[in-house]
Design a protein around this motif. Structure first.
Motif, PDB file in Angstrom:
ATOM      1  N   LYS A  91       0.833  -1.258  -0.034  1.00  0.00           N
ATOM      2  CA  LYS A  91       0.078  -0.011  -0.091  1.00  0.00           C
ATOM      3  C   LYS A  91       1.008   1.203   0.191  1.00  0.00           C
ATOM      4  N   ILE A  92       2.057   1.482   0.831  1.00  0.00           N
ATOM      5  CA  ILE A  92       2.790   2.618   0.599  1.00  0.00           C
ATOM      6  C   ILE A  92       3.289   2.721  -0.293  1.00  0.00           C
ATOM      7  N   GLU A  93       4.137   1.390  -1.104  1.00  0.00           N
ATOM      8  CA  GLU A  93       4.884   1.525  -2.278  1.00  0.00           C
ATOM      9  C   GLU A  93       3.986   2.163  -3.403  1.00  0.00           C
ATOM     10  N   ALA A  94       2.565   1.996  -3.432  1.00  0.00           N
ATOM     11  CA  ALA A  94       1.848   2.515  -4.265  1.00  0.00           C
ATOM     12  C   ALA A  94       1.129   3.931  -4.061  1.00  0.00           C
ATOM     13  N   ASP A  95       1.407   4.386  -3.005  1.00  0.00           N
ATOM     14  CA  ASP A  95       0.907   5.773  -2.630  1.00  0.00           C
ATOM     15  C   ASP A  95       1.620   6.824  -3.173  1.00  0.00           C
ATOM     16  N   VAL A  96       1.141   7.620  -4.285  1.00  0.00           N
ATOM     17  CA  VAL A  96       1.669   8.616  -5.101  1.00  0.00           C
ATOM     18  C   VAL A  96       1.869   9.731  -4.333  1.00  0.00           C
ATOM     19  N   ALA A  97       0.656   9.739  -3.129  1.00  0.00           N
ATOM     20  CA  ALA A  97       0.831  11.082  -2.327  1.00  0.00           C
ATOM     21  C   ALA A  97       1.971  11.260  -1.329  1.00  0.00           C
ATOM     22  N   LEU A  98       2.636  10.049  -1.053  1.00  0.00           N
ATOM     23  CA  LEU A  98       3.829  10.202  -0.228  1.00  0.00           C
ATOM     24  C   LEU A  98       5.080  10.791  -1.065  1.00  0.00           C
ATOM     25  N   ASN A  99       5.945  11.506  -0.313  1.00  0.00           N
ATOM     26  CA  ASN A  99       7.193  11.818  -1.249  1.00  0.00           C
ATOM     27  C   ASN A  99       8.146  10.873  -0.780  1.00  0.00           C
ATOM     28  N   ALA A 100       9.305  10.870  -1.315  1.00  0.00           N
ATOM     29  CA  ALA A 100      10.401   9.887  -1.385  1.00  0.00           C
ATOM     30  C   ALA A 100      10.953   9.613   0.119  1.00  0.00           C
ATOM     31  N   ASP A 101      10.887  10.868   0.869  1.00  0.00           N
ATOM     32  CA  ASP A 101      11.467  10.696   2.167  1.00  0.00           C
ATOM     33  C   ASP A 101      10.356  10.117   3.136  1.00  0.00           C
ATOM     34  N   GLU A 102       9.242  10.637   2.929  1.00  0.00           N
ATOM     35  CA  GLU A 102       8.180  10.017   3.761  1.00  0.00           C
ATOM     36  C   GLU A 102       7.838   8.461   3.614  1.00  0.00           C
ATOM     37  N   LYS A 103       8.155   7.855   2.232  1.00  0.00           N
ATOM     38  CA  LYS A 103       7.976   6.743   1.764  1.00  0.00           C
ATOM     39  C   LYS A 103       9.064   5.743   2.463  1.00  0.00           C
ATOM     40  N   LYS A 104      10.201   6.320   2.195  1.00  0.00           N
ATOM     41  CA  LYS A 104      11.468   5.646   2.922  1.00  0.00           C
ATOM     42  C   LYS A 104      11.434   5.477   4.343  1.00  0.00           C
ATOM     43  N   VAL A 105      10.983   6.423   5.029  1.00  0.00           N
ATOM     44  CA  VAL A 105      10.669   6.138   6.562  1.00  0.00           C
ATOM     45  C   VAL A 105       9.700   4.961   7.054  1.00  0.00           C
ATOM     46  N   LYS A 106       8.547   5.177   5.879  1.00  0.00           N
ATOM     47  CA  LYS A 106       7.600   4.130   6.495  1.00  0.00           C
ATOM     48  C   LYS A 106       7.871   2.873   6.069  1.00  0.00           C
ATOM     49  N   LEU A 107       8.615   2.583   5.019  1.00  0.00           N
ATOM     50  CA  LEU A 107       9.214   1.457   4.371  1.00  0.00           C
ATOM     51  C   LEU A 107      10.241   0.743   5.677  1.00  0.00           C
ATOM     52  N   ASP A 108      11.167   1.772   5.780  1.00  0.00           N
ATOM     53  CA  ASP A 108      12.270   1.153   6.884  1.00  0.00           C
ATOM     54  C   ASP A 108      11.697   0.675   7.937  1.00  0.00           C
ATOM     55  N   ASP A 109      10.798   1.409   8.604  1.00  0.00           N
ATOM     56  CA  ASP A 109       9.945   0.850   9.794  1.00  0.00           C
ATOM     57  C   ASP A 109       9.158  -0.324   9.667  1.00  0.00           C
ATOM     58  N   ILE A 110       8.418  -0.690   8.589  1.00  0.00           N
ATOM     59  CA  ILE A 110       7.910  -2.007   7.965  1.00  0.00           C
ATOM     60  C   ILE A 110       9.079  -3.009   8.060  1.00  0.00           C
ATOM     61  N   ASN A 111      10.187  -2.768   7.237  1.00  0.00           N
ATOM     62  CA  ASN A 111      11.372  -3.826   7.193  1.00  0.00           C
ATOM     63  C   ASN A 111      11.897  -3.943   8.483  1.00  0.00           C
ATOM     64  N   ARG A 112      11.919  -3.094   9.396  1.00  0.00           N
ATOM     65  CA  ARG A 112      12.452  -3.292  10.685  1.00  0.00           C
ATOM     66  C   ARG A 112      11.546  -4.347  11.407  1.00  0.00           C
ATOM     67  N   LYS A 113      10.284  -3.797  11.453  1.00  0.00           N
ATOM     68  CA  LYS A 113       9.329  -4.711  12.243  1.00  0.00           C
ATOM     69  C   LYS A 113       9.389  -6.294  11.470  1.00  0.00           C
ATOM     70  N   LEU A 114       9.526  -6.522  10.399  1.00  0.00           N
ATOM     71  CA  LEU A 114       9.624  -7.848   9.548  1.00  0.00           C
ATOM     72  C   LEU A 114      10.914  -8.357  10.055  1.00  0.00           C
ATOM     73  N   ASN A 115      11.883  -7.961  10.255  1.00  0.00           N
ATOM     74  CA  ASN A 115      13.168  -8.483  10.418  1.00  0.00           C
ATOM     75  C   ASN A 115      13.028  -9.007  12.098  1.00  0.00           C
ATOM     76  N   ASP A 116      12.369  -8.136  12.765  1.00  0.00           N
ATOM     77  CA  ASP A 116      11.804  -8.508  14.445  1.00  0.00           C
ATOM     78  C   ASP A 116      11.193  -9.616  14.371  1.00  0.00           C
ATOM     79  N   ILE A 117      10.220  -9.805  13.521  1.00  0.00           N
ATOM     80  CA  ILE A 117       9.275 -10.824  13.426  1.00  0.00           C
ATOM     81  C   ILE A 117      10.189 -12.097  13.146  1.00  0.00           C
ATOM     82  N   ALA A 118      11.011 -12.108  12.195  1.00  0.00           N
ATOM     83  CA  ALA A 118      11.901 -13.003  11.662  1.00  0.00           C
ATOM     84  C   ALA A 118      12.885 -13.570  12.910  1.00  0.00           C
ATOM     85  N   LYS A 119      13.268 -12.730  13.624  1.00  0.00           N
ATOM     86  CA  LYS A 119      14.132 -13.185  14.776  1.00  0.00           C
ATOM     87  C   LYS A 119      13.740 -13.694  15.997  1.00  0.00           C
ATOM     88  N   SER A 120      12.262 -13.389  16.250  1.00  0.00           N
ATOM     89  CA  SER A 120      11.733 -13.854  17.333  1.00  0.00           C
ATOM     90  C   SER A 120      11.297 -15.270  17.271  1.00  0.00           C
TER      91      SER A 120
END
Length: 326
Positions: free
Chosen positions: A297-326
């Protein structure tokens, strides 16, 4: 002298804690078992009540069935200790774990021994639409039935695999969208009240057993990857000895003892083969699925600028990594 006092004081605390635990269990006279609204309360009560009656006899505690009009009602019941344990879906189990001081302790086993079920989309047998792609292409002219927002197979799984991966927003794509439980969606397709609808494979199996003619009116056009079988959850603050008795009841039900054959027949009405031990670990794939859906959903959101999108995607990737390690 001081050491002796400390030892005596510590021993007193341990004994008091043990006595409190015993009193807590002895004080439990009634428990409420939550049942998610996959079908009408009448059908669910008919199938679950004999199991709960058997549990009441085994535990010496009155077990009441707790029904709510939607999944959130069961979760809120657990949150405020109006429900102490429940049969839920994986998505609603996540809500119970995160918001209602709960944890997974067991999961259902299918009658054939498998440990999962499927999300499906069906149309009427006379429908011109043969594939889910046909439905999406003609969505603006179609009435669609979806599941409860807290349902794994009724909402989360199709939201990701059917809608997010095809960059489709069901709220705006279809002529109308209505949310209902699995049974209601199946009946709506059979009666041509909607053009297509989501439901789970296990509820369809139960409808086939009860209303074969109704089930025969449906044709499945999409089936999801296997979803982990439904979990059972309890509140963490139940007395430990009581938890053990509850788990032992479920794990052995239909397997051991002089009433095993009768219990097995009751499980068959639920299209179940029994229960087995589980934990919060079974929720990991569903947590990942939710995050993947949000990522798309975030990747397809054209209303987000590049910096906002990166912050949100980085946060999701961090959460995915946390789940994988748990």
């Amino acid at each position: 002298m001081f050491r002796q006092f400390v030892r005596s004081f510590t021993l007193g605390l341990v004994m008091a804690a043990s006595a409190t635990a015993v009193m807590a269990e002895d004080a439990v006279k009634t428990l409420n078992f939550g049942i998610i609204s996959t079908e009408s309360s009448q059908n669910l009560k008919q199938d679950w009540q004999p199991v709960l009656d058997d549990m009441s006899k085994k535990l010496g505690i009155k077990i009441n069935a707790f029904f709510a009009p939607d999944y959130a009602g069961v979760i809120e019941g657990m949150r405020f200790n109006k429900v102490q344990f429940a049969w839920v879906g994986n998505k609603s189990a996540i809500e119970a774990v995160d918001r209602a001081n709960s944890e997974v302790f067991a999961q259902t086993v299918n009658a054939d021994g498998t440990l999962g079920y499927y999300s499906m989309i069906s149309v009427h047998k006379d429908s011109p639409y043969q594939t889910v792609e046909d439905v999406l292409k003609n969505a603006k002219n179609l009435n669609f039935g979806i599941g409860d927002p807290n349902s794994t197979s009724g909402f989360l799984v199709p939201s990701y695999y059917v809608f997010a991966q095809n960059n489709v927003n069901p709220k705006t794509a279809f002529k109308t969208v209505r949310g209902a439980n699995h049974e209601t969606n199946i009946l709506a397709v059979a009666n041509k009240q909607v053009d297509a609808a989501v439901h789970s494979s296990d509820v369809l199996d139960r409808i086939k057993a009860r209303q074969a003619e109704t089930a025969s009116q449906l044709r499945q056009i999409w089936k999801s990857p296997l979803i982990a079988a439904d979990p059972l959850v309890w509140r963490k603050d139940l007395p430990a000895d009581l938890k053990n008795k509850i788990k032992d009841f479920f794990i052995s039900y239909g397997k051991n003892g002089p009433d095993a054959a009768r219990e097995k027949a009751q499980l068959n009405k639920l299209t179940l083969g029994g229960f087995q031990d589980s934990s919060n670990a079974q929720l990991k794939p569903i947590r990942q699925l939710e995050l993947f859906k949000e990522k798309v959903k975030i990747e397809a959101d054209v209303a987000l600028n590049a910096d906002e999108k990166k912050v949100k995607l980085d946060d999701i990737n961090r959460k995915l990594n946390d789940i994988a390690k748990s």
